[in-house]
Design a protein around this motif. Structure first.
Motif, PDB file in Angstrom:
ATOM      1  N   PRO A   1       0.792  -1.232   0.000  1.00  0.00           N
ATOM      2  CA  PRO A   1       0.000   0.000   0.000  1.00  0.00           C
ATOM      3  C   PRO A   1       0.825   1.283   0.000  1.00  0.00           C
ATOM      4  O   PRO A   1       0.390   2.283  -0.563  1.00  0.00           O
ATOM      5  N   MET A   2       2.018   1.258   0.601  1.00  0.00           N
ATOM      6  CA  MET A   2       2.825   2.474   0.610  1.00  0.00           C
ATOM      7  C   MET A   2       3.394   2.769  -0.775  1.00  0.00           C
ATOM      8  O   MET A   2       3.627   3.927  -1.130  1.00  0.00           O
ATOM      9  N   LEU A   3       3.629   1.730  -1.559  1.00  0.00           N
ATOM     10  CA  LEU A   3       4.105   1.899  -2.934  1.00  0.00           C
ATOM     11  C   LEU A   3       2.963   1.943  -3.937  1.00  0.00           C
ATOM     12  O   LEU A   3       3.190   2.025  -5.147  1.00  0.00           O
ATOM     13  N   GLU A   4       1.746   1.849  -3.398  1.00  0.00           N
ATOM     14  CA  GLU A   4       0.521   1.937  -4.214  1.00  0.00           C
ATOM     15  C   GLU A   4       0.492   0.835  -5.278  1.00  0.00           C
ATOM     16  O   GLU A   4       0.123   1.067  -6.432  1.00  0.00           O
ATOM     17  N   LYS A   5       0.863  -0.374  -4.855  1.00  0.00           N
ATOM     18  CA  LYS A   5       0.906  -1.504  -5.775  1.00  0.00           C
ATOM     19  C   LYS A   5      -0.020  -2.623  -5.291  1.00  0.00           C
ATOM     20  O   LYS A   5       0.041  -3.030  -4.122  1.00  0.00           O
ATOM     21  N   THR A   6      -0.836  -3.141  -6.207  1.00  0.00           N
ATOM     22  CA  THR A   6      -1.735  -4.244  -5.898  1.00  0.00           C
ATOM     23  C   THR A   6      -0.999  -5.575  -6.043  1.00  0.00           C
ATOM     24  O   THR A   6       0.079  -5.657  -6.641  1.00  0.00           O
ATOM     25  N   SER A   7      -1.621  -6.623  -5.535  1.00  0.00           N
ATOM     26  CA  SER A   7      -1.036  -7.957  -5.637  1.00  0.00           C
ATOM     27  C   SER A   7      -0.811  -8.362  -7.092  1.00  0.00           C
ATOM     28  O   SER A   7       0.255  -8.893  -7.434  1.00  0.00           O
ATOM     29  N   ASP A   8      -1.783  -8.113  -7.954  1.00  0.00           N
ATOM     30  CA  ASP A   8      -1.641  -8.503  -9.362  1.00  0.00           C
ATOM     31  C   ASP A   8      -0.464  -7.790 -10.015  1.00  0.00           C
ATOM     32  O   ASP A   8       0.302  -8.411 -10.769  1.00  0.00           O
ATOM     33  N   ALA A   9      -0.320  -6.511  -9.738  1.00  0.00           N
ATOM     34  CA  ALA A   9       0.781  -5.740 -10.331  1.00  0.00           C
ATOM     35  C   ALA A   9       2.131  -6.241  -9.813  1.00  0.00           C
ATOM     36  O   ALA A   9       3.108  -6.321 -10.573  1.00  0.00           O
ATOM     37  N   ILE A  10       2.185  -6.592  -8.533  1.00  0.00           N
ATOM     38  CA  ILE A  10       3.434  -7.071  -7.940  1.00  0.00           C
ATOM     39  C   ILE A  10       3.833  -8.417  -8.535  1.00  0.00           C
ATOM     40  O   ILE A  10       4.980  -8.641  -8.925  1.00  0.00           O
ATOM     41  N   ARG A  11       2.861  -9.318  -8.645  1.00  0.00           N
ATOM     42  CA  ARG A  11       3.156 -10.675  -9.093  1.00  0.00           C
ATOM     43  C   ARG A  11       3.418 -10.762 -10.598  1.00  0.00           C
ATOM     44  O   ARG A  11       3.923 -11.779 -11.092  1.00  0.00           O
ATOM     45  N   ALA A  12       3.102  -9.699 -11.304  1.00  0.00           N
ATOM     46  CA  ALA A  12       3.366  -9.683 -12.747  1.00  0.00           C
ATOM     47  C   ALA A  12       4.846  -9.513 -13.058  1.00  0.00           C
ATOM     48  O   ALA A  12       5.267  -9.685 -14.208  1.00  0.00           O
ATOM     49  N   GLN A  13       5.645  -9.172 -12.037  1.00  0.00           N
ATOM     50  CA  GLN A  13       7.082  -8.980 -12.216  1.00  0.00           C
ATOM     51  C   GLN A  13       7.859  -9.826 -11.216  1.00  0.00           C
ATOM     52  O   GLN A  13       7.337 -10.193 -10.158  1.00  0.00           O
ATOM     53  N   THR A  14       9.104 -10.125 -11.539  1.00  0.00           N
ATOM     54  CA  THR A  14       9.975 -10.717 -10.527  1.00  0.00           C
ATOM     55  C   THR A  14      10.249  -9.668  -9.459  1.00  0.00           C
ATOM     56  O   THR A  14      10.047  -8.459  -9.672  1.00  0.00           O
ATOM     57  N   HIS A  15      10.718 -10.124  -8.303  1.00  0.00           N
ATOM     58  CA  HIS A  15      11.038  -9.182  -7.219  1.00  0.00           C
ATOM     59  C   HIS A  15      12.105  -8.189  -7.676  1.00  0.00           C
ATOM     60  O   HIS A  15      12.022  -6.991  -7.396  1.00  0.00           O
TER      61      HIS A  15
END
Length: 374
Positions: free
Chosen positions: A192-206
């Motif tokens: 939430p602090m980076l304003e990123k949802t789970s789907d957006a996060i999982r679409a990329q490698t760490h």
């Protein structure tokens, strides 16, 4: 006497780690525990403490030993706080909320990661429901200055005491386990602090996700004056290992530094933080506050770090292990173990206050035999 079972058998941080390892999936466990490349620094952060030996003083009345200290204008139970570690909800669904409540219960402060699975507002509220506590907001230098500013303003409005600028990560360290496991944050967890949802996060490698957000063009001259212009919070630099960088932190008017190598997760084969601490303390000359993290696994380690000049220590992985072991109760257990071990170490060394812990309390092992006084 009846044999002890269950929680009664959790006596040390190593016990907490073993109990957590059983519960964590291997990919998550490796993400939390591993370091970069050959794992040298992540290992030596802990083992380096063992070459320092205690020099106890005897026949001292320690019946009223006082472990408290003051940080961010508030008295805390002992000179330990919880580091801003990210993605805590992979260890336990309550994640940073449970950690915040446990910190408030034990009366120590907590850092909040930009990669927290809960917002700074919610983490702050969870702690304050239990008792007075200060939080710091960990921050990276970001490509999107407006997004970075939103994090700062949210942290300030929520009542955070300081910004912890992570300075050792212009790029992410080489972590073989993340590549091999194709590590991605667990499904359903956002930042939430980076304003990123789970789907957006999982679409990329760490690694790709970090690179997309982080700025590798940061500098002392760019970051510190800008931070001073947008916030009244204290500014601390996290990731310092040299006298030169302590001197620059003083030059740019920072409030403190955390002697840290990112838990061995960034550049491998750097100095263990406990070995870098004396150099940094000497360079500070009392002009800036010096804290340390990395490798602290018992109360004796805390004592040694203070004897070598740290004002306070911060822990990351032990808190994560406590969280994985039993949520809020597990973090509380972790903090209680460290508190009791530190108290007994102080008493057995003849120290009644934090001020009594000095370099005279330690020696260092020499190859030719006799213990060398510091």
């Amino acid at each position: 006497m009846a044999p002890t079972t269950g929680d009664d058998m959790i006596l040390s941080i190593d016990d907490i780690k073993k109990a957590a390892s059983v519960k964590l999936p291997s990919i998550v466990r490796e993400f939390y525990n591993a370091g970069s490349t050959n794992q040298i620094t992540v290992t030596e952060n802990t083992t380096a403490y063992s070459k320092y030996r205690l020099r106890p003083r005897v026949l001292v009345d320690v019946s009223k030993a006082d472990m408290t200290t003051t940080l961010f204008g508030q008295r805390i139970d002992f000179p330990l706080c919880v580091s801003p570690a990210g993605i805590q909800a992979m260890a336990h669904p309550d994640g940073e909320l449970a950690t915040s409540r446990a910190c408030a219960k034990r009366q120590v402060h907590m850092g909040i990661s930009s990669f927290s699975n809960y917002s700074v507002e919610d983490v702050r509220a969870a702690g304050l429901e239990v008792g007075p506590i200060h939080h710091t907001m960990q921050l990276y230098s970001m490509q999107d200055r407006e997004a970075q500013l939103r994090i700062i303003k949210r942290a300030e409005n929520a009542g955070c005491a300081a910004i912890f600028l992570t300075a050792d990560s212009p790029v992410l360290g080489v972590r073989y386990n993340e590549y091999r496991n194709d590590f991605r944050t667990s499904e359903g967890l956002g930042f939430p602090m980076l304003e990123k949802t789970s789907d957006a996060i999982r679409a990329q490698t760490h690694d790709d996700g970090f690179t997309a957000v982080n700025s590798d063009s940061h500098s002392w001259a760019k970051e510190i004056p800008w931070l001073r212009s947008v916030t009244k919070m204290q500014i601390w630099i996290k990731g310092v290992l040299t006298a030169e960088d302590v001197q620059l932190a003083i030059k740019y008017g920072c409030d403190g530094v955390i002697v840290s190598n990112h838990g061995g997760r960034q550049l491998d084969e750097t100095s263990p933080t406990i070995d870098a601490l004396p150099e940094c303390t000497r360079a500070a000359k009392g002009k800036i506050r010096i804290h340390i993290d990395g490798g602290i696994r018992n109360g004796t380690d805390i004592f040694k770090a203070l004897a070598l000049g740290a004002e306070c220590v911060w822990i990351g992985r032990p808190m994560i292990w406590g969280l994985a072991y039993d949520g809020e109760a597990g973090v509380t257990k972790t903090l209680d173990i460290l508190y009791e071990e530190f108290k007994r170490c102080m008493q057995l060394c003849g120290c009644n206050t934090i001020a009594d812990i000095t370099p005279a309390s330690l020696g260092i092992i020499r190859r030719d035999g006799p213990l060398a006084r510091l």
